[in-house]
Design a protein around this motif. Structure first.
Motif, short mmCIF file in Angstrom:
data_model
loop_
_atom_site.label_atom_id
_atom_site.label_comp_id
_atom_site.label_asym_id
_atom_site.label_seq_id
_atom_site.Cartn_x
_atom_site.Cartn_y
_atom_site.Cartn_z
N LEU A 39 5.80 -41.43 10.22
CA LEU A 39 6.00 -40.10 9.65
C LEU A 39 4.75 -39.46 9.42
CD1 LEU A 39 8.11 -41.99 6.67
CD2 LEU A 39 8.94 -40.62 8.74
N LEU A 40 3.56 -40.03 9.57
CA LEU A 40 2.52 -39.39 9.81
C LEU A 40 2.32 -38.06 10.87
CD1 LEU A 40 -0.11 -42.12 9.78
CD2 LEU A 40 0.27 -40.39 7.90
N ARG A 41 1.89 -37.02 10.25
CA ARG A 41 1.54 -35.85 11.25
C ARG A 41 0.40 -35.19 11.01
NH1 ARG A 41 5.56 -37.87 12.79
NH2 ARG A 41 7.74 -36.91 13.36
N ASP A 48 -0.23 -33.40 20.38
CA ASP A 48 -0.60 -32.37 21.31
C ASP A 48 -1.59 -31.58 20.45
OD1 ASP A 48 -0.02 -33.14 23.80
OD2 ASP A 48 1.88 -32.05 23.79
N ARG A 49 -0.94 -31.17 19.32
CA ARG A 49 -1.60 -30.42 18.39
C ARG A 49 -3.10 -30.81 17.82
NH1 ARG A 49 3.67 -28.82 17.07
NH2 ARG A 49 4.02 -30.37 15.75
N VAL A 50 -3.21 -32.17 17.70
CA VAL A 50 -4.33 -32.75 17.17
C VAL A 50 -5.20 -33.32 18.37
CG1 VAL A 50 -3.59 -32.81 15.06
CG2 VAL A 50 -3.40 -34.77 16.61
N ARG A 51 -4.91 -33.12 19.55
CA ARG A 51 -5.64 -34.04 20.52
C ARG A 51 -6.79 -33.70 20.77
NH1 ARG A 51 -2.33 -36.01 26.17
NH2 ARG A 51 -3.71 -36.99 27.10
N GLY A 52 -7.21 -32.50 20.61
CA GLY A 52 -8.72 -32.00 20.85
C GLY A 52 -9.41 -32.61 19.70
N SER A 84 -3.09 -33.63 10.57
CA SER A 84 -4.36 -33.95 10.17
C SER A 84 -4.26 -35.41 9.70
CB SER A 84 -4.88 -32.97 8.96
OG SER A 84 -4.08 -33.04 8.12
N ALA A 85 -3.26 -35.66 8.80
CA ALA A 85 -3.26 -37.05 8.09
C ALA A 85 -3.18 -38.16 9.45
CB ALA A 85 -1.82 -37.12 7.47
N LEU A 86 -2.28 -37.78 10.61
CA LEU A 86 -2.49 -38.85 11.58
C LEU A 86 -3.81 -38.62 12.44
CD1 LEU A 86 -1.19 -40.78 13.79
CD2 LEU A 86 -0.11 -38.65 14.85
N SER A 87 -4.39 -37.82 12.70
CA SER A 87 -5.63 -37.58 13.29
C SER A 87 -6.99 -38.26 12.55
CB SER A 87 -6.12 -36.30 13.70
OG SER A 87 -6.38 -35.31 12.55
N ALA A 88 -6.78 -38.12 11.06
CA ALA A 88 -7.62 -38.76 10.38
C ALA A 88 -7.81 -40.35 10.49
CB ALA A 88 -7.52 -38.28 8.96
#
Length: 512
Positions: free
Chosen positions: A84-86, A113-117, A88-92
């Motif tokens: 359910l994480l999406r 893909d949106r936070v892969r960088g 910035s919450a996931l990338s953090a």
């Protein structure tokens, strides 16, 4: 204490025994071991080594468990994260955990893909996708398995204090924290819970909640240890749960209260269909006494309640103690210790409310990279839980509430659970959550959010009047009742009071 050795052991001595059932998939221990070997060899080919962090962000499926067992066989540290994480919450959390490889579900690809960088620690060839069509930049899980041998990977020496996982707290009370468990701790889960739940190698264990939360490990680890059969539901459905128990002759299951309530209200709920159950455990939050009594009346002699923190403090209400201690959450298990500590640091006498403090063989090594939080929570080897409760003369624990859920109304401590126990006795109420909202006169006042049963005739005002005529004190009276179609929950099924309080009612004025 190498937990990763258990799958290969069962493949040798229980090779044809069914290890895992998920949907139409049925794997023996020999078949599961072969797949785990293939994946372990694939992880080695991707360059993962002992101590590396591998995040798993996949809904319930066979591949999740294969990834768990492949990783721990290599000494790779698991980082289970909620699907359910999406954003910035996931990338953090991926960055906080120092994750270097990611196994994700097909539905997560666009979001990742949106936070892969932002995920600089994860090399480009260490993104593995489960299910769905091929996508550039992602290994296909099935193809990765097919490319490798099912011969056992090279032996990795595992020691007691080697990391097994970093499990992030559910965030029901604030920002998630990475809770660190070792192979020693998880080995204790294996043996301790096997004894507590009275499991055997012939047990059939069903899990219907998310595998990423620690409650899943309370039955997963003893099932793995014993070589029992583990039945995994991709998602929870109360009616299908009941049919699965009947079809597979399930003996053991652990559920959160919302799932138990849903099962009891399912149209196919019956003693006959659930007759194989030897243990039905409740975990994650207190099961209100009204529901507990209905359940134990309908299904006598199988109910257990586990109070516990992922950090390592637990009590268990055994099935044989439910009758005489139904309002408690049990007592400390062998090798576990518990105290109730007052604000001034003294141990509370029986019957007096204070903070629940404990130590055990399950005690975490700390919060990942947060020595400040670890030092605040673990003092002289004792974990301060933030939960409030009291012990009776026999040493049984009674939960009151979390410190953070405490309502201070007109200078008086108001415990939401006391009010919830009254609300849930109304015949039209299915679920209730009480929490504090701002009040001009009293500072805070309790609000009751409810989910009503189908066909309910009561409205919010009538329910408020009914409750307020039955609570024990003026300060426990609800200032407002709000009817919701459903409660916000995390992937484990836990009710998110904080979300209701902060997002639904923040800034709203209480009704006097």
């Amino acid at each position: 204490m190498n937990v990763g050795s258990l799958v290969s052991r069962h493949a040798r001595y229980r090779s044809e025994h069914v290890a895992l059932i998920c949907g139409d998939t049925r794997l023996t221990w020999a078949q599961l071991n072969a797949r785990v070997n293939r994946l372990a060899n694939a992880l080695l080919a991707l360059g993962l080594r002992k101590g590396d962090k591998l995040a798993v962000v996949v809904p319930n499926c066979v591949e999740v468990l294969e990834t768990y067992w492949a990783a721990i066989r290599l000494g790779v540290v698991l980082v289970p994260l909620s699907p359910l994480l999406r954003g910035s919450a996931l990338s953090a959390l991926l960055r906080d955990s120092d994750t270097v490889a990611l196994v994700l579900g097909d539905g997560m690809v666009d979001d990742v893909d949106r936070v892969r960088g932002e995920l600089l620690a994860i090399a480009g060839d260490r993104f593995v996708k489960v299910g769905g069509p091929g996508r550039a930049g992602y290994h296909d899980y099935a193809q990765l398995l097919a490319s490798q041998s099912d011969v056992s990977p090279p032996h990795v020496e595992i020691h007691d204090d080697d990391l097994f996982n970093i499990i992030y707290s559910s965030g029901t009370t604030g920002t998630p924290k990475g809770i660190v468990h070792t192979h020693y701790i998880r080995a204790n889960y294996c043996t301790h819970f096997a004894a507590s739940w009275r499991m055997t190698p012939e047990s059939v264990v069903l899990h219907a909640g998310s595998l990423v939360f620690n409650g899943a490990f309370c039955t997963l680890m003893p099932a793995l240890y014993l070589g029992a059969t583990y039945v995994l539901q991709a998602r929870f459905d109360a009616a299908e749960f009941i049919e699965t128990v009947a079809r597979e002759k399930v003996t053991h299951v652990m559920m959160v209260p919302s799932q138990i309530i849903a099962v009891m209200n399912a149209p196919n709920f019956s003693l006959e269909k659930l007759a194989s159950l030897q243990m039905l455990g409740s975990v994650g939050a207190p099961l209100h006494r009204e529901h507990k009594e209905k359940l134990t009346s309908a299904l006598p002699g199988i109910f257990y309640e586990l109070y516990g923190l992922t950090e390592g403090v637990i009590t268990i209400l055994d099935k044989n103690e439910v009758g005489r201690k139904s309002s408690s959450v049990g007592n400390s298990e062998p090798f576990f210790e518990m105290r109730i500590v007052l604000e001034d640091g003294r141990d509370a006498p029986p019957g007096e409310v204070g903070e629940i403090v404990g130590r055990s063989p399950f005690l975490m090594t700390g919060y990942y990279k947060r020595p400040d939080l670890t030092e605040a929570a673990v003092r002289d080897g004792w974990m301060f839980t933030g939960d409030m409760g009291y012990l009776d003369e026999d040493g049984y624990l009674y939960l009151v509430d979390r410190k953070k859920d405490l309502i201070i109304s007109g200078g008086v401590n108001v415990y939401p659970k006391d009010i919830e126990e009254v609300v849930v006795t109304h015949p039209d109420v299915l679920e209730v959550a009480v929490f504090g909202i701002p009040h001009d006169k009293w500072g805070e006042a309790p609000l009751g959010a409810v989910v009503l049963r189908a066909g309910a005739s009561v409205d919010a005002d009538a329910l408020r009047t009914w409750v307020n005529s039955r609570v024990g004190a003026r300060y426990q009276q609800l200032c407002q009742v709000v009817v919701l179609p459903e409660f916000p929950r995390n992937a484990a099924g836990k009710t998110l009071k904080r979300v209701m309080r902060d997002e639904y009612w923040k800034g709203r004025e209480a009704v006097i």
